[in-house]
Write an enzyme that holds these catalytic residues in place. Structure first.
Site, PDB file in Angstrom:
ATOM      1  N   HIS B 214     -36.461  -7.752 -33.517  1.00 52.91           N
ATOM      2  CA  HIS B 214     -36.179  -6.575 -32.683  1.00 52.91           C
ATOM      3  C   HIS B 214     -35.918  -6.676 -31.517  1.00 52.91           C
ATOM      4  CE1 HIS B 214     -37.835  -2.532 -31.952  1.00 52.91           C
ATOM      5  NE2 HIS B 214     -38.175  -3.106 -30.625  1.00 52.91           N
ATOM      6  N   HIS B 282     -37.777   3.862 -34.378  1.00 50.20           N
ATOM      7  CA  HIS B 282     -39.165   3.405 -34.274  1.00 50.20           C
ATOM      8  C   HIS B 282     -39.891   3.629 -35.798  1.00 50.20           C
ATOM      9  CE1 HIS B 282     -42.757   3.045 -31.434  1.00 50.20           C
ATOM     10  NE2 HIS B 282     -41.924   2.053 -31.070  1.00 50.20           N
ATOM     11  N   GLY B 729     -25.785  -0.112 -29.199  1.00 46.51           N
ATOM     12  CA  GLY B 729     -26.387   0.023 -30.598  1.00 46.51           C
ATOM     13  C   GLY B 729     -27.685  -0.517 -30.686  1.00 46.51           C
TER      14      GLY B 729
END
Lengths: 236, 927
Positions: B214, B282, B729
């Protein structure tokens, strides 16, 4: 011509204070955003103002019901200053959350419940101003502007008496978006200087803001409502 | 004691609950009553009780009861979950002078109908309580009150890692949920052998967060070897992130201020003004707690824009769900029903955006069985700033300041959680990873930041990894020393690593020169925002964290940020069909058109869009819903400040069904769609920028990585061809579900492209609603036989009819000519051709304008291809007869296809449908 000083009151979570300030500026007033904490610390700021706007948004995140927390703060801390402002005949307007606040403080009759749909709605509505005591909507041509609320269903124990008293200031025309009693979109107090309404005339103050402008079927500017209020504050 | 508050008349939540119960298969439930409950830890005496009731109960709308119900199901929040309603009650009690007692809130339900005890429990578990944040019990429930007297456990553990073998290292990673691979664990062990001690738990968790997929984009930075289907090495693929950056550098657009650095991309089309744009995903949090997941997704991306020192002005959202009519028995174990995910996610997006006061201007909602276990939630934000000198970055001696919300146990280990595969137990074990949003706090931080210009040298948001990421990033190269015990906490008792890694929302971290600190504190005090100095930036390049006197972390920031070994990965490239296809046969095009309009992906999204405020700020000039009855979907949206003559447009491109067939061509097609959408509303095609958001399966599977690599390559080629650089991005990988059957289910390759472009004249915009009978309709662009991944194919399951549409060779010439036509006022209405092709586009224009259409000549010899093929780069344009000659001469690839009528019919050669029927199909109002 003098520009009446307008206080735009904002609590934590108020979010249309800048929109309504822009509208008031166009309408000829001198708007100033005052945070709730500033008013509580210094209620005397009301003395120098000729108009008061309780702006829309989600004060305190609508905790315990829309407008509840803000109305408690106002009623318990500056209730006298507010009623004094109204007693002097200075125009007051509460829009959306501001309307919810003014009903809960008792400055306006009735209450606002959850929309019939059960959820927040954002859409354009058409409003007409029936003959009433309200200084903001006197001879007001019908206007179009958006609603953006989840708790906008107007309720009142005796709507006929309210209308007979000249306190129904605005009605939804053609389409009642939230199940409000008797299509009531806005009401005023007994003196006519305090107006509360759910829709957002501050978001239709330029022709470009109307969604059907290019189709040639745009309705009345919400700016007119603020011009009425400013004119009243100036001439009072 | 407790107060139960009920609505007079039907509670607005009751209808939705009943519909949800029916969708779960419990069709004999006849009603579900719902009421709110407020619990008080201490007894209150009579006067206080009466006063409290007047504060909490509105007699025109509600009734209150102090009696304890003995029937029904009740829910309350789990310990540690933020309870804003309880905080509000306490604030209200303080305002009116009532005593300060601990408060908690919950809900009371009564289920009506012939429902067994087992079914009641099932309802409680699957519908009434979200067990990630709530627990349930038969009434009366005993709530959990915050323990205001808990004491902090200020211990720090050292974790033995230096002498572990490979198996033990992997076991350690699994046990602590670190999501690190063996090479990374070796690097950490090696580093601590050099340091001469074991890492602390705080250090290990910090490294795991910073090195997570992440936060560090291991796959997008990896060295990738391409192999044949038989495993033979065929070449090296340039790291994906470098490809994207190189393409932006090569385009060298003068209006790009900053790309792929910091929190958001930054552009400037007007001297003195910059716009920041960012989109995030998310996905994992939204799968287990849809409301909180999407809510904080919106809050997080808004903070990204704030972290780029821009003032947020609009948000976007793209949502992907499983079919909402999925039979309950087909739902995988441990997965929420798509209907519940959909309603929770939409409510979460609406709640945050509406409350923070930002218009939600653009988006899309997609449905596919591939999203049942892994829904996708993309949230975007755009912000504005006066162009100024860029921030210099933290200077030695600057204070480390955290502003905004308080720190609690919210969202611990969110970054590592989002980098892992989900399975049936994910909802149980990942509960602590769910964050709870408070949009009002973030709104106050935005307001405060607007008055803090010049008071700070650097800013970033607290996102995944919390303070560890935010301070760790800012300290890169300069070093910092902080004391975590100085951070304001929601409740006592947090351990040092919990404070350091908490993903509590609505926090920003600033580097503040000591001389400016009093001024910043004054601004924060005015707005009622908390700001606290945790320490200083030091200048020695070392990150040190203390808990009071106890040292809990000491890390060289070079090792923290650059010590992760580059990942080496293997990709097998896909072999998509690129040959010629024959069009399928369509027996009843009128029926097909109605079915396409009613398809969940194409049908009206009005019920979603109306939940979002798109009017606030008065700047949304082209709204998401347009036309005579405000129910047609605009291609793109245009935002222009009321005081400006210019603005910007936003368009979205997404098509996972193309991705299943041909990821590279999908990338071209969705870039085209996004650019097409902004051009169609009046934006300048020579001033466009792009965002990429990839949601993919596990890239450690070579075929999945190969598809990703081809999509990235397609993006870069497309960016070059359109002259539209990528400025930012984000990738979300591992969107997979490990079923109890042992099978892995990955999402379809879902690339979302957001295009943002300059609109030179905000009064010169175009929408898709037809304007006047007698006008001429033209198709701009050529049609080929492109049915792979088309909605025609989706509807009928007919595979093998052509390809995913090929990239256009010269789209810019066409788009520039159309832009000139729009600027000169020669376009009455314009709609791009996307899902469902020409027939759907024409129908949507007729619906939006409530006018008829007579199509006289089809733009392809084969009627099915002409009507339903999904070739790129096409528009339908309405012009007046007077402008026809100019248009045909000046806009290339244009052909006249028909006229606008007022006969209420949409007529194609050989068949027709009434506009009223099309409206019914589109809006789902057909009986």
């Amino acid at each position: 011509m003098t520009r009446p000083q307008a206080i735009v009151l904002a609590a934590p979570g108020t979010n249309r204070d800048h929109d309504v300030s822009f509208a008031l500026g166009l309408a000829g007033a001198e708007p100033r955003i005052v945070l709730l904490a500033e008013l509580l610390a210094n209620p005397a700021v009301l003395r120098d103002a000729q108009m008061l706007v309780v702006a829309g948004g989600f004060s305190y995140a609508d905790a315990l019901g829309a407008g509840r927390m803000w109305s408690l703060e106002l009623a318990h801390n500056v209730g006298d200053a507010l009623t004094g402002f109204v007693a002097e005949g200075k125009p007051v307007i509460g829009i959306c959350n501001g309307f919810q606040v003014l009903t809960r403080t008792g400055l306006l009759p009735g209450a606002l419940g959850h929309n019939q749909s059960g959820s927040f709605q954002c859409e354009w509505v058409r409003l007409e101003a029936p003959a009433s005591r309200c200084v903001w909507t006197r001879d007001l041509p019908s206007l179009e502007c958006p609603i953006a609320h989840g708790e906008g269903r107007y309720v009142h124990p005796d709507p006929d008496a309210l209308a007979a008293a000249g306190q129904v200031a605005l009605r939804y025309e053609g389409h009642n978006p939230n199940g409000s009693l008797d299509d009531i979109a806005g009401v005023c107090d007994e003196s006519g200087v305090v107006l509360g309404l759910m829709p957002h005339p501050e978001n239709h103050v330029l022709p470009r803001q109307h969604p059907r402008r290019a189709r040639g079927t745009a309705g009345g500017l919400g700016l007119t409502l603020f011009e009425r209020g400013v004119a009243y504050a100036r001439e009072r | 004691m407790r107060l139960t508050i009920r609505s007079k008349g039907e509670d607005p939540r009751a209808g939705a609950l009943l519909a949800d119960a029916h969708a779960l298969g419990l069709t004999h439930v006849t009603a579900i009553d719902v009421a709110d409950v407020v619990f008080f830890a201490d007894e209150l005496h009579g006067d206080h009780v009466a006063e409290l009731e007047t504060v909490l109960v509105d007699p025109l709308l509600q009734t209150g009861s102090w009696s304890v119900p003995l029937e029904g199901i009740e829910t309350s929040l789990l310990p540690g979950v933020t309870d804003p309603a309880a905080t509000a009650v306490q604030l209200a009690m303080a305002t009116v002078g009532l005593p300060d007692v601990p408060v908690a809130t919950g809900k009371h339900y009564v289920v009506h109908g012939p429902v067994s005890a087992v079914e009641q429990q099932s309802l409680a578990r699957r519908l009434l309580a979200n067990q990630v944040i709530e627990r349930w019990a038969h009434a009366p429930i005993e709530p959990h009150f915050i323990d205001a007297h808990a004491t902090a456990d200020r211990t720090v553990d050292h974790v033995a890692i230096r002498d572990l073998d490979d198996d033990a290292l992997m076991a350690l990673s699994r046990e602590r949920g670190l999501s690190l691979d063996l090479a990374e664990l070796h690097a950490i062990a090696e580093h601590y052998r050099g340091v001469g001690r074991e890492p602390t738990d705080v250090e290990l968790e910090t490294l795991a967060q910073t090195w997570s997929e992440h936060c560090s984009h291991k796959t997008f930075r990896a060295r990738i070897t391409a192999v044949d289907d038989d495993g033979t090495e065929v070449g090296e693929i340039t790291p994906l992130l470098r490809q994207l950056r190189d393409s932006t550098d090569a385009i060298n657009a003068p209006y790009v201020v900053s790309s792929f650095v910091g929190n958001a991309g930054i552009v400037s089309w007007v001297p003195g003004i910059t716009l920041a744009v960012k989109a995030e995903t998310h996905n994992h949090p939204s799968a287990i707690e849809p409301f909180g997941g999407s809510n904080t997704g919106v809050g997080g991306v808004i903070r990204d824009v704030m972290g780029a020192a821009h003032h947020p002005i609009a948000v976007t959202d793209i949502l992907c769900f499983g079919p909402t009519d999925l039979p309950a028995d087909q739902l995988p174990e441990g997965v929420l029903h798509p209907r519940l995910i959909e309603s929770g996610v939409i409510a979460g997006v609406a709640d945050y955006g509406n409350k923070i006061g930002l218009p939600n201007i653009a988006g899309a909602v997609l449905y596919d069985p591939g999203y049942v276990a892994n829904p996708l939630v993309y949230a975007g934000c755009i912000g504005v700033a006066s162009a100024a000198e860029p921030l210099p970055g933290p200077q030695p001696g600057d204070l480390v300041v955290v502003m905004g919300g308080r720190t609690g146990r919210d969202g611990l280990r969110g970054a590592t959680f989002s980098s892992a595969t989900m399975d049936a137990t994910t909802g149980d074990v990942a509960g602590a990873s769910v964050q709870i949003g408070d949009p009002i706090v973030e709104k106050l931080v935005i307001d405060a930041m607007a008055e803090c210009h010049g008071l700070y040298t650097a800013v970033t948001d607290c996102g995944a990894g919390g303070l560890s990421s935010a301070v760790g990033e800012m300290a890169e190269g300069v070093g910092a020393e902080v004391d975590v015990t100085l951070a304001p906490l929601k409740y006592p008792g947090l351990r040092p690593w919990e404070i350091w890694l908490s993903e509590a929302q609505e926090r920003m971290v600033f580097a503040v020169p000591p001389a400016q600190w009093p001024a910043m504190l004054a601004v924060c005090a005015r707005h009622g925002v908390e700001a606290t100095s945790l320490g200083t930036f030091t200048g020695d390049g070392v990150l040190r964290v203390r808990a009071g006197d106890l040292n809990v972390l000491e890390l060289d920031t070079h090792f923290l940020h650059d010590g992760r070994p580059q990942r080496s990965m293997v990709a097998t490239l896909p072999h998509p069909f690129r040959g010629l296809g024959t069009p399928p046969i369509c027996a009843d095009p009128a029926a097909t058109l109605r079915e396409l309009l009613a398809h969940p992906n194409i049908a009206s999204k009005e019920r979603v869009v109306r939940r979002y405020d798109h009017e606030i700020r008065g700047a949304t000039v082209v709204r998401p819903l347009v036309g005579a009855e405000h129910d047609g979907h605009a291609d793109g949206v245009v935002v222009a400040e009321p005081s400006d003559t210019h603005g910007f447009a936003v368009g979205i491109g997404v098509n996972p069904w193309f991705g299943l067939h041909d990821p590279e061509r999908m990338a071209h097609a969705v870039v085209d769609e996004a650019v097409r959408n902004v051009v169609a509303v009046g934006a300048d095609p020579d001033r466009a920028v792009l965002l990429d958001n990839f949601s993919w399966g596990d890239p450690r599977r070579p075929s999945t990585l190969g598809e990703l690599a081809m999509a990235v390559q397609g993006c870069c080629h497309a960016a070059h061809r359109y002259g539209a650089p990528f400025v930012s991005g984000k990738d979300s990988l591992n969107n997979e579900y490990l079923g109890s059957d042992g099978q892995r289910h990955a999402v379809p390759p879902t690339l979302v492209i957001t295009a943002m472009a300059h609109v030179p004249d905000a009064d010169c915009t175009v929408t898709p609603d037809l304007r006047a009978a007698g006008n001429v309709l033209l198709q701009v662009g050529h049609t080929s036989v492109d049915f792979a991944g088309s909605h025609f194919e989706l509807l009928y399951g007919t595979e093998g009819h052509g390809t995913v549409p090929a990239p256009l060779l010269d789209p810019l010439t066409r788009y520039r000519a159309l832009h000139v036509a729009i600027r000169e006022g020669r376009v009455q209405s314009c709609h791009d051709l996307s899902e469902g092709g020409l027939a759907v586009a024409v129908a949507e224009m007729a619906i939006a304008g409530r006018l008829g259409v007579r199509i006289g000549s089809l733009p392809h010899a084969n009627p099915t291809a002409a009507l339903f093929s999904e070739t790129n780069g096409r528009f339908v344009v309405e012009v007046t007869p007077a402008d026809l000659e100019w248009f045909v001469q000046n806009v290339p690839d244009t052909s006249v296809i028909g006229t606008v009528t007022d006969d209420g019919m949409v007529t194609f050669p050989g068949w027709s449908v009434s506009v009223a029927d099309l409206v019914d199909a589109f809006t789902g109002s057909a009986s």
